[in-house]
Design a protein around this motif. Structure first.
Motif, mmCIF file in Angstrom:
data_model
loop_
_atom_site.group_PDB
_atom_site.id
_atom_site.type_symbol
_atom_site.label_atom_id
_atom_site.label_comp_id
_atom_site.label_asym_id
_atom_site.label_seq_id
_atom_site.Cartn_x
_atom_site.Cartn_y
_atom_site.Cartn_z
ATOM 1 N N GLN A 1 0.798 -0.806 0.380
ATOM 2 C CA GLN A 1 -0.099 0.167 0.325
ATOM 3 C C GLN A 1 0.639 1.260 -0.225
ATOM 4 O OE1 GLN A 1 -3.012 -0.019 3.351
ATOM 5 N NE2 GLN A 1 -3.892 -1.922 2.034
ATOM 6 N N ALA A 2 2.694 0.975 -0.007
ATOM 7 C CA ALA A 2 3.331 2.441 0.001
ATOM 8 C C ALA A 2 4.099 2.615 -1.251
ATOM 9 C CB ALA A 2 3.961 2.345 1.230
ATOM 10 N N GLN A 3 2.866 2.423 -1.957
ATOM 11 C CA GLN A 3 4.267 2.690 -3.473
ATOM 12 C C GLN A 3 4.343 4.297 -3.667
ATOM 13 O OE1 GLN A 3 0.737 0.975 -5.800
ATOM 14 N NE2 GLN A 3 2.078 -0.866 -6.463
ATOM 15 N N SER B 1 1.818 -5.115 -4.838
ATOM 16 C CA SER B 1 0.641 -5.215 -5.360
ATOM 17 C C SER B 1 0.610 -4.455 -5.770
ATOM 18 C CB SER B 1 -0.133 -5.425 -4.213
ATOM 19 O OG SER B 1 -1.617 -5.757 -4.714
ATOM 20 N N LEU B 2 -0.173 -4.776 -7.200
ATOM 21 C CA LEU B 2 -0.748 -4.474 -8.314
ATOM 22 C C LEU B 2 -2.202 -4.650 -8.567
ATOM 23 C CD1 LEU B 2 2.196 -5.095 -11.120
ATOM 24 C CD2 LEU B 2 1.766 -3.138 -10.060
ATOM 25 N N LYS B 3 -2.781 -4.584 -7.614
ATOM 26 C CA LYS B 3 -3.966 -5.231 -7.397
ATOM 27 C C LYS B 3 -5.164 -3.376 -7.790
ATOM 28 C CE LYS B 3 -8.066 -7.568 -4.994
ATOM 29 N NZ LYS B 3 -9.071 -6.312 -5.830
ATOM 30 N N ASP B 4 -6.384 -4.405 -8.519
ATOM 31 C CA ASP B 4 -6.967 -2.268 -8.603
ATOM 32 C C ASP B 4 -7.703 -2.063 -6.898
ATOM 33 O OD1 ASP B 4 -8.567 -5.151 -8.250
ATOM 34 O OD2 ASP B 4 -9.805 -3.755 -7.920
ATOM 35 N N GLY B 5 -6.992 -0.375 -7.745
ATOM 36 C CA GLY B 5 -7.166 0.486 -5.970
ATOM 37 C C GLY B 5 -5.970 0.757 -5.375
ATOM 38 N N LYS B 6 -4.975 0.070 -6.048
ATOM 39 C CA LYS B 6 -3.224 1.049 -5.736
ATOM 40 C C LYS B 6 -2.769 1.858 -6.097
ATOM 41 C CE LYS B 6 -2.475 -2.341 -2.727
ATOM 42 N NZ LYS B 6 -4.413 -3.233 -2.912
ATOM 43 N N VAL B 7 -1.911 2.632 -5.805
ATOM 44 C CA VAL B 7 -1.414 3.753 -6.774
ATOM 45 C C VAL B 7 -1.106 3.463 -8.066
ATOM 46 C CG1 VAL B 7 -0.313 5.689 -6.525
ATOM 47 C CG2 VAL B 7 -0.802 4.883 -4.203
ATOM 48 N N LEU B 8 -0.281 2.364 -8.319
ATOM 49 C CA LEU B 8 0.555 2.061 -9.647
ATOM 50 C C LEU B 8 -1.129 0.644 -9.559
ATOM 51 C CD1 LEU B 8 1.962 1.668 -11.975
ATOM 52 C CD2 LEU B 8 3.424 0.900 -10.329
ATOM 53 N N SER B 9 -1.821 0.438 -11.175
ATOM 54 C CA SER B 9 -2.095 -1.179 -10.691
ATOM 55 C C SER B 9 -2.486 -1.653 -11.706
ATOM 56 C CB SER B 9 -3.452 -1.189 -9.774
ATOM 57 O OG SER B 9 -4.107 -0.385 -11.098
ATOM 58 N N SER B 10 -2.761 -2.702 -12.421
ATOM 59 C CA SER B 10 -3.081 -3.429 -13.955
ATOM 60 C C SER B 10 -4.072 -4.580 -12.927
ATOM 61 C CB SER B 10 -1.736 -4.287 -13.599
ATOM 62 O OG SER B 10 -1.435 -5.512 -13.142
ATOM 63 N N GLY B 11 -4.768 -4.450 -11.476
ATOM 64 C CA GLY B 11 -5.998 -5.132 -11.922
ATOM 65 C C GLY B 11 -5.127 -6.097 -10.828
ATOM 66 N N GLU B 12 -4.538 -6.847 -11.028
ATOM 67 C CA GLU B 12 -3.843 -8.399 -10.547
ATOM 68 C C GLU B 12 -2.616 -8.721 -10.510
ATOM 69 O OE1 GLU B 12 -3.339 -8.836 -7.612
ATOM 70 O OE2 GLU B 12 -5.647 -10.370 -7.647
ATOM 71 N N ASN C 1 2.143 8.130 0.976
ATOM 72 C CA ASN C 1 1.578 8.626 -0.292
ATOM 73 C C ASN C 1 -0.287 9.187 -0.343
ATOM 74 O OD1 ASN C 1 0.383 6.416 0.285
ATOM 75 N ND2 ASN C 1 1.372 5.032 -1.302
ATOM 76 N N GLY C 2 -0.016 9.311 1.016
ATOM 77 C CA GLY C 2 -1.960 9.303 0.753
ATOM 78 C C GLY C 2 -2.946 8.558 0.620
ATOM 79 N N TYR C 3 -2.655 6.737 0.678
ATOM 80 C CA TYR C 3 -3.208 5.957 0.432
ATOM 81 C C TYR C 3 -4.502 5.769 0.481
ATOM 82 C CZ TYR C 3 -4.286 0.933 -1.035
ATOM 83 O OH TYR C 3 -4.643 -0.468 -1.426
ATOM 84 N N ASN C 4 -4.546 6.198 1.597
ATOM 85 C CA ASN C 4 -6.399 5.931 2.139
ATOM 86 C C ASN C 4 -5.600 7.635 3.218
ATOM 87 O OD1 ASN C 4 -5.887 2.677 3.084
ATOM 88 N ND2 ASN C 4 -7.728 3.851 1.340
ATOM 89 N N PHE C 5 -7.602 8.598 3.048
ATOM 90 C CA PHE C 5 -7.673 8.984 4.199
ATOM 91 C C PHE C 5 -7.721 8.749 5.409
ATOM 92 C CE2 PHE C 5 -10.817 11.767 6.682
ATOM 93 C CZ PHE C 5 -10.325 12.962 7.641
ATOM 94 N N LEU C 6 -7.055 9.502 6.688
ATOM 95 C CA LEU C 6 -7.227 8.557 7.166
ATOM 96 C C LEU C 6 -7.354 9.788 8.185
ATOM 97 C CD1 LEU C 6 -3.722 7.037 8.574
ATOM 98 C CD2 LEU C 6 -5.471 5.838 7.345
ATOM 99 N N ALA C 7 -8.402 8.847 9.683
ATOM 100 C CA ALA C 7 -8.414 10.131 11.015
ATOM 101 C C ALA C 7 -8.732 9.543 11.820
ATOM 102 C CB ALA C 7 -10.141 10.661 10.388
ATOM 103 N N THR C 8 -8.779 10.452 13.024
ATOM 104 C CA THR C 8 -8.698 9.336 14.224
ATOM 105 C C THR C 8 -10.130 9.678 14.411
ATOM 106 O OG1 THR C 8 -6.196 9.534 14.877
ATOM 107 C CG2 THR C 8 -7.813 9.274 17.044
ATOM 108 N N VAL C 9 -11.193 8.769 15.250
ATOM 109 C CA VAL C 9 -12.407 9.172 15.398
ATOM 110 C C VAL C 9 -12.777 9.128 17.084
ATOM 111 C CG1 VAL C 9 -14.657 8.381 15.402
ATOM 112 C CG2 VAL C 9 -13.468 7.349 13.557
ATOM 113 N N ALA C 10 -13.050 10.253 16.948
ATOM 114 C CA ALA C 10 -12.904 11.025 18.977
ATOM 115 C C ALA C 10 -14.213 10.787 19.235
ATOM 116 C CB ALA C 10 -12.615 11.985 19.454
#
Length: 378
Positions: free
Chosen positions: A163-165, A184-195, A287-296
């Motif tokens: 997840q850290a490309q 990984s090159l799975k869809d959803g990764k920053v660099l992907s090819s579907g799988e 790389n901002g792979y996900n938006f992250l927040a702490t839920v308080a």
């Protein structure tokens, strides 16, 4: 990306890229595959190595296959232990089990950005052969510190950078600091090819054994007295390699787009009560792979599940993320609990981002999160 600009950038000439890929695929499918080898797979490996500044890239069929291949290329197997982040997904731990080794779960620090090095030191035994840090949500922690500890204990380092490309620490790309980095090159990764997937290494011996292992040990690697073993069919299909090459050519724009998306959500949600923005990519090399927040808020895990039902995809609510050491399938390997990892997962809102999320969709996510946080009554 300019400091004040958080608008998601469209991929450059996306239509042109798609047309070129379709044309290349048509040419590829118009002829029989060359049994002598993978043309696009070999080219992808050369381009990945050149782009990341390492000696070798080895393309495989998935990120899981990359981790399994890396472990076996290091001769890790039955009787060995691999220290692995508890703050991880089961796909990061399964390859250790596939290799016949025993995963030993290591807790994270209270923030979830790095390992708990005291816990790590307590769990090193004479059977430990490798460290496998998992850069969940794209955050690599401090791989250099990990590498120093590994050297002190004579351990190999296999980085799960799936997840850290594009993430960097101290100027170094995640996945290029240890003995081998896995992606990984799975869809959803920053660099992907579907799988698909790949591993990076500067070690000639690892690369040679990995290329053999992914293709039923053909060609057979020099084993230097070690018994021969059966390999796997972990080859990356040519059409997927072609797609990966096209996306690699525009990786910098794809990575910038992901950072823009994460920054935009951070900006829109900064003043929302009960939603504490954990970090933004502009502050460091993440790389901002996900938006992250702490839920308080009260019962943060239930809140994340509630958001998923309201159309905001996130790690906990949509995919039921729990620390790997709490997975029932991995119960035989769990000894001491990892309380920090459990606490971090339960209070983290990790919004899933993809290249298809435009500004309107992200604004909708932010509106939903803000509204539901203000109305939340567990």
């Amino acid at each position: 990306m300019t400091p004040g600009d958080t608008r998601p950038a469209a991929p450059p000439d996306a239509a042109g890229v798609e047309e070129a890929v379709v044309a290349d695929l048509a040419r590829l499918l118009a002829r029989m595959p060359d049994p002598a080898g993978s043309v696009h797979g070999a080219a992808l490996e050369r381009e990945l190595a050149a782009t990341t500044g390492v000696r070798h890239a080895v393309a495989v069929s998935s990120g899981t296959a990359a981790l399994h291949t890396a472990l076996r290329a290091l001769h890790i197997g039955p009787g060995d232990e691999v220290l692995v982040s508890a703050l991880s997904v089961i796909m990061s731990v399964a390859p250790i089990v596939h290799a016949g080794a025993r995963p030993v779960f290591v807790d994270c620090d209270p923030t979830g950005t790095d390992l708990d090095y005291n816990d790590l030191a307590r769990k090193v035994t004479p059977s430990a052969k490798a460290l496998l840090p998992v850069y969940l949500w794209g955050r690599p922690g401090d791989p250099a510190r990990l590498a120093r500890m590994a050297m002190d204990h004579g351990l190999a380092v296999v980085e799960d950078a799936c997840q850290a490309q594009g993430s960097r620490v101290g100027g170094r790309l995640a996945g290029t600091i240890g003995d081998v980095g896995c992606f990984s090159l799975k869809d959803g990764k920053v660099l992907s090819s579907g799988e698909g997937g790949y591993l990076l290494t500067d070690r000639d011996d690892i690369a040679q054994r990995a290329r053999s292992f992914r293709s039923h040990q053909q060609p057979s690697p020099p084993e230097n007295g070690r018994p021969a073993e059966v390999g796997y069919n972990y080859r990356l299909a040519e059409p997927l390699a072609l797609i990966a090459r096209a996306n690699l050519a525009r990786f910098h724009t794809l990575a910038a787009r992901r950072r823009h998306q994460s920054c935009l959500l951070a900006e829109l949600l900064t003043s929302t009560p009960g939603i504490d923005v954990t970090d933004v990519p502009a502050r460091r090399g993440w790389n901002g792979y996900n938006f992250l927040a702490t839920v308080a808020l009260d019962e943060p895990r239930a809140f994340c599940e509630h958001l998923a039902r309201r159309g905001v995809p996130n790690s906990v609510g949509t995919f039921g993320l729990i620390p790997a050491d709490q997975r029932p399938a991995l119960a035989p390997f769990t000894t001491a609990p990892c309380p920090h990892a459990a606490a971090v997962v339960d209070r983290t809102l990790a919004v899933v981002l993809t290249d298809h999320d435009d500004e309107q969709r992200l604004a909708g996510y932010a509106q939903t999160i803000s509204r539901e946080a203000r109305q939340w009554r567990p």
